[in-house]
Scaffold this motif. Sequence first.
Motif, short mmCIF file in Angstrom:
data_model
loop_
_atom_site.label_atom_id
_atom_site.label_comp_id
_atom_site.label_asym_id
_atom_site.label_seq_id
_atom_site.Cartn_x
_atom_site.Cartn_y
_atom_site.Cartn_z
N VAL A 111 -1.07 -11.12 -1.52
CA VAL A 111 -1.17 -10.97 -0.08
C VAL A 111 -2.63 -10.65 0.28
O VAL A 111 -3.23 -9.78 -0.33
N ASP A 152 -7.64 0.00 -0.35
CA ASP A 152 -6.51 -0.91 -0.11
C ASP A 152 -6.95 -2.35 -0.20
O ASP A 152 -6.26 -3.20 -0.79
N ALA A 153 -8.12 -2.66 0.40
CA ALA A 153 -8.61 -4.04 0.38
C ALA A 153 -8.82 -4.50 -1.06
O ALA A 153 -8.40 -5.60 -1.43
N ALA A 154 -9.42 -3.64 -1.88
CA ALA A 154 -9.67 -4.00 -3.28
C ALA A 154 -8.34 -4.25 -4.00
O ALA A 154 -8.21 -5.20 -4.78
N ARG A 155 -7.35 -3.39 -3.73
CA ARG A 155 -6.04 -3.59 -4.36
C ARG A 155 -5.45 -4.94 -3.97
O ARG A 155 -4.98 -5.70 -4.81
N SER A 156 -5.48 -5.24 -2.67
CA SER A 156 -4.85 -6.49 -2.23
C SER A 156 -5.62 -7.70 -2.77
O SER A 156 -5.07 -8.79 -2.84
N LEU A 157 -6.88 -7.50 -3.16
CA LEU A 157 -7.66 -8.61 -3.73
C LEU A 157 -7.46 -8.73 -5.23
O LEU A 157 -8.13 -9.52 -5.88
N THR A 196 -14.64 1.25 -4.96
CA THR A 196 -14.72 1.70 -3.58
C THR A 196 -15.01 3.20 -3.43
O THR A 196 -15.33 3.64 -2.35
N ASP A 244 -14.01 5.08 2.11
CA ASP A 244 -13.09 4.54 3.11
C ASP A 244 -11.81 4.09 2.39
O ASP A 244 -11.84 3.19 1.55
N PHE A 246 -15.05 -11.18 -4.71
CA PHE A 246 -14.42 -10.07 -5.43
C PHE A 246 -13.03 -10.43 -5.95
O PHE A 246 -12.71 -10.24 -7.12
N ALA A 304 -13.48 -3.00 6.35
CA ALA A 304 -13.29 -2.54 4.97
C ALA A 304 -14.02 -3.41 3.96
O ALA A 304 -13.54 -3.65 2.86
N PHE A 338 -8.54 -5.86 7.75
CA PHE A 338 -8.35 -4.59 8.45
C PHE A 338 -9.15 -4.54 9.74
O PHE A 338 -10.15 -5.24 9.90
N ARG A 369 -9.45 2.37 3.38
CA ARG A 369 -9.13 0.96 3.64
C ARG A 369 -9.80 0.05 2.61
O ARG A 369 -9.26 -0.97 2.24
N GLN A 370 -11.02 0.46 2.19
CA GLN A 370 -11.70 -0.36 1.18
C GLN A 370 -10.91 -0.36 -0.13
O GLN A 370 -10.82 -1.38 -0.81
N PHE A 410 -16.99 -4.10 1.19
CA PHE A 410 -17.63 -3.22 0.22
C PHE A 410 -19.11 -3.13 0.58
O PHE A 410 -19.83 -4.13 0.48
N PHE A 413 0.84 -1.21 0.00
CA PHE A 413 0.00 0.00 0.00
C PHE A 413 0.87 1.25 0.00
O PHE A 413 0.42 2.33 -0.37
#
Lengths: 360, 303
Positions: free
Chosen positions: A82, B205-210, B221, B200, A103, A90, A86, B202-203, A92, A57
């Motif tokens: 990875v 970031d979460a989407a990126r990590s997914l 997001t 948010d 997703f 977080a 969180f 964090r959402q 959706f 990140f």
Amino acid sequence: MSDQAVPALAVRSLARRYGAVEALRGVDLEVRAGERFCLLGPSGSGKTTLLRLVAGFEAADAGTVEIAGRRVDRLPPERRGVGVVFQDYALFPHRTVAENVGFGLRMQRMARARRVERVADMLALVRLGDLADRRPDQLSGGQRQRVALARALAPAPALLLLDEPLANLDRRLRESLRAEIVDVHRQVGVTIVLVTHDQEEALSFADRVGVLRDGRLEQVGAPVEVWQRPASRFVAGFLGEMNLLPARPEPGGRAFVDALGASLPVAGESPAGVVVACVRPEALRLERDGVGSGARAGAGVPGVVQHAAYAGGSVTYRVAMDTGLQMLVRAALPDGRPAFAAGAQVAVHSEEVACRLLPS
Amino acid sequence: MQAAAELTPGAPGAAAAARRAVAGRGLLLVAPALLFVVVLFLVPFLAVARISVAGPAVPGSRTFFDLSVLAPGNLPALAADPLFRSVLGVTLRLGLVTTVVCMAVAVPFAAYVHRARGWWKTVLVAAIILPKLVNLLVLLYGVLLILGNRGFLNQGLQGLGLVDRPLPLFGNLFAVVFTEVLVVLPYPLLVLLAAFSAADARQFDAARSLGAGPVRAYLETVIRPAWPAAGGAALITAVWGFGAFVGPLVLGNPPYYTVAVEVYTRALERLEWVDAAGWALLGVLAFGAVVALPALVVRRRRS
């Protein structure tokens, strides 16, 4: 299954600075394949920064990150493999539980039929199969975090990062969800790095713990090891209540602790220079002042109970010593009531309690 | 919860009373807005509705209508009037085109401003708000300076030898839509910017990590959760578009005169108040229907 020789995560000389603040000052760390590793530290110690650099990140100022033997520090997060969970879930919000979990699979362009199957498996893993069509705002905090866990695990990541995942939950839920994460780990076998500021969580969850302070790793070891043999005053204090008392090494593997008026046997090595003795509160014993005459009279040091913190199975006394020092003494209470209340005149006893010496 | 209920047997009644008290206080909170709506909208609206079915002015009278007469036939006659129908059509088309153009400009621009940082973001937000501080007429004559036959644009094009004679940049649909977009754009922009800012991080970031790339993650997001707000922004834009008045008057010509312009000329130039009230009433009803339609469809789909 995974090659034990190649660490799941290898971080070398990792550094990150925010303006004048050095969040990470060159961290080296290896996490073994399949283990549950815990990064423990107070807020501002750099643990979340480390996690964000591993996830991609943020970019590091210096140093490298390898995941399963592959350099990833120049890769964007979506190509690191990875999974991240969180603290604030977080999820959706406009997607259902099943869509959230699916997703990552859609991003992998997994065929629909396989995707549906995989989502069902993941929801079964976290026991949420019957909530697949709910939206996140219709779930409790614990359920949301289980969805987040299933979502992070669905694409079968090489590494799962958990950023204070239990901090928003109440105590009982925290413990049950922690046990559940351990169960999931047993079934899936993924390497987990958990970030927390809660030493109890770290000790009970992890195979190994890394204690961070001011952007540096102070100690890495098994929970028993860091608990029993803290490498620094900081680790000793952060991992639980500890009396740190000025001491003078004596020949024969002993040290004289003035505050206790006693010479104690030393476990482990004696560092050079000025030292402090680490004495756990539960190793000490309180008696009413004046009791214990005769041969053992010299072993007790007088003080006054300032506060008795009752915790069900035990009580922790804060004792103001006549020397001005404060001492923590914990007594197990299998049943019955605390023997002393605030104001009681007591003597602190420490017969043959083994201590550890740390540089002062 | 259960324990509390057991301890206080009278709780349900007390709770209901408490709810009523809160509801009463809630009413107090909306009172100023309610007063505003009733005094400044509802009362004049009902007056207009009454005038629209009044008789024509009695010769020698000091009013422009005769309230002693009730002529309900005025409205069906007006609704059948080809001029009214064509002006209403122009107005609706102008409002819808303005809305589409505004949203097409506002969504990407709001996303750009949302992603901007530091002083540049401040400059951009100021650029959105500042035009609203300028008097509308000044703004429109400014537009004329740009689009007019001797405006910057035509002089520039002629200077470059790209055109022989001035392009007809005003007095047409383009000019009217251009001005309306200029006037209305800040509203959807601010609504969307606020909605995007609620996203948010964090959402993302979460989407990126997914496995989502930056664009996909941003759509998922930031943009997608802002859909309801985008609907609201489009609504505001459409309402402004339907009410377009000064823009069409200054930069349009009669084919682009809107209902508002016609109401104005009837009421204040030709002093035909009954007719003007009819135009105003039917116009508002038609706009209301057009605006309510998508809202109803959305509600139907949700339930």
